[in-house]
Design a protein around this motif. Structure first.
Motif, short mmCIF file in Angstrom:
data_model
loop_
_atom_site.label_atom_id
_atom_site.label_comp_id
_atom_site.label_asym_id
_atom_site.label_seq_id
_atom_site.Cartn_x
_atom_site.Cartn_y
_atom_site.Cartn_z
N ASP A 201 26.31 16.04 20.43
CA ASP A 201 25.80 14.87 19.64
C ASP A 201 24.45 14.94 19.01
N VAL A 202 24.38 14.39 18.00
CA VAL A 202 23.01 14.22 17.16
C VAL A 202 22.50 13.00 16.86
N GLN A 203 21.59 12.56 17.28
CA GLN A 203 21.05 11.06 16.81
C GLN A 203 19.86 11.04 15.97
N ALA A 204 19.85 10.41 15.19
CA ALA A 204 18.55 10.20 14.19
C ALA A 204 18.13 8.72 14.20
N ALA A 205 16.97 8.44 14.89
CA ALA A 205 16.41 6.98 14.94
C ALA A 205 17.31 6.19 15.58
N GLY A 206 17.82 6.97 16.70
CA GLY A 206 18.79 6.14 17.86
C GLY A 206 20.24 5.68 17.50
N VAL A 207 20.69 6.44 16.09
CA VAL A 207 22.09 6.12 15.76
C VAL A 207 22.76 7.67 15.46
N TYR A 208 23.76 7.59 15.88
CA TYR A 208 24.52 8.77 16.10
C TYR A 208 24.89 9.25 14.63
N ILE A 209 24.46 10.56 14.22
CA ILE A 209 25.10 11.25 13.16
C ILE A 209 26.47 11.84 13.31
N ILE A 210 26.55 12.46 14.26
CA ILE A 210 27.71 12.86 14.94
C ILE A 210 27.99 12.83 16.47
N LYS A 211 29.09 12.62 16.85
CA LYS A 211 29.35 12.27 18.49
C LYS A 211 30.55 13.13 18.88
N ASP A 212 30.33 13.94 20.10
CA ASP A 212 31.47 14.67 20.61
C ASP A 212 31.99 15.64 19.65
N THR A 213 31.37 16.31 18.72
CA THR A 213 31.66 17.10 17.61
C THR A 213 32.05 18.55 18.36
N PRO A 214 33.27 18.99 18.22
CA PRO A 214 33.40 20.49 18.74
C PRO A 214 32.71 21.60 17.79
N ILE A 215 32.19 22.65 18.42
CA ILE A 215 31.66 23.78 17.78
C ILE A 215 32.40 25.03 18.37
N PRO A 216 33.25 25.85 17.80
CA PRO A 216 33.80 26.76 18.33
C PRO A 216 32.82 27.96 18.61
N SER A 217 33.28 28.85 19.72
CA SER A 217 32.33 29.69 20.22
C SER A 217 31.98 30.50 19.08
N GLY A 218 30.41 30.89 19.20
CA GLY A 218 30.00 31.76 18.18
C GLY A 218 29.62 31.09 16.65
N ALA A 219 30.16 29.98 16.56
CA ALA A 219 30.11 29.10 15.31
C ALA A 219 28.67 28.25 15.20
N GLY A 220 28.90 28.00 13.73
CA GLY A 220 27.50 27.04 13.53
C GLY A 220 28.20 25.55 12.77
N LEU A 221 27.23 24.63 12.78
CA LEU A 221 27.61 23.30 12.02
C LEU A 221 26.41 22.84 11.36
N SER A 222 26.60 22.61 9.96
CA SER A 222 25.57 21.91 9.11
C SER A 222 26.08 20.33 9.37
N VAL A 223 25.21 19.73 9.80
CA VAL A 223 25.57 18.11 10.42
C VAL A 223 25.19 17.49 8.98
N LEU A 224 24.39 17.48 8.31
CA LEU A 224 24.20 16.55 7.14
C LEU A 224 25.01 16.78 5.97
N ASP A 225 25.36 15.68 5.14
CA ASP A 225 26.18 15.79 4.06
C ASP A 225 25.26 15.27 3.04
N GLY A 226 24.21 14.70 3.40
CA GLY A 226 23.20 14.25 2.37
C GLY A 226 21.72 14.23 2.95
N LYS A 227 20.95 12.98 2.65
CA LYS A 227 19.56 13.28 3.32
C LYS A 227 19.48 11.86 4.05
N ILE A 228 18.59 12.03 4.93
CA ILE A 228 18.40 10.80 5.79
C ILE A 228 16.82 10.55 5.93
N ILE A 229 16.28 9.37 5.69
CA ILE A 229 14.94 8.95 5.69
C ILE A 229 14.65 8.66 6.85
N LEU A 230 13.52 9.03 7.50
CA LEU A 230 13.05 8.73 8.77
C LEU A 230 11.47 8.24 8.75
#
Length: 98
Positions: free
Chosen positions: A43-72
């Protein structure tokens, strides 16, 4: 431009980034890496809101969470949680403006 990292994130919510006082930030990247030999869910949260939740990442793999930009805004946080102990490395890239 700055990078903030957290290594071996596990089942406890880990704050990878907190916007400093008198600052606005643009989150331009958030990358996760599975350090384990098994699939994990994150799970990744920004400002108390989920960006992703229960997202699977395979063994040894990576994930880029953002598709755009987020203002904080001041005191907003980026929090990462995994379903497996010591399983996920995190890099959050931001542009800070004071």
């Amino acid at each position: 431009f700055k990078n903030y990292t957290s290594a071996s994130v596990g089942t406890g919510a880990t704050t990878t980034y907190t916007v400093p006082s008198s600052t606005t930030s643009v989150m331009i990247g958030c990358n996760l890496a599975n350090r384990t030999a098994s699939q994990i869910k994150v799970d990744v949260q920004a400002a108390g809101v989920y960006i992703i939740k229960d997202t699977p990442i395979p063994s040894g793999a990576g994930l880029s969470v953002l598709d755009g930009k987020i203002i904080l805004e001041t005191t907003d946080t980026v929090i990462v949680t995994s379903d497996t102990a010591s399983s996920c490395d995190v890099i959050v890239s931001v542009l800070e403006q004071t």
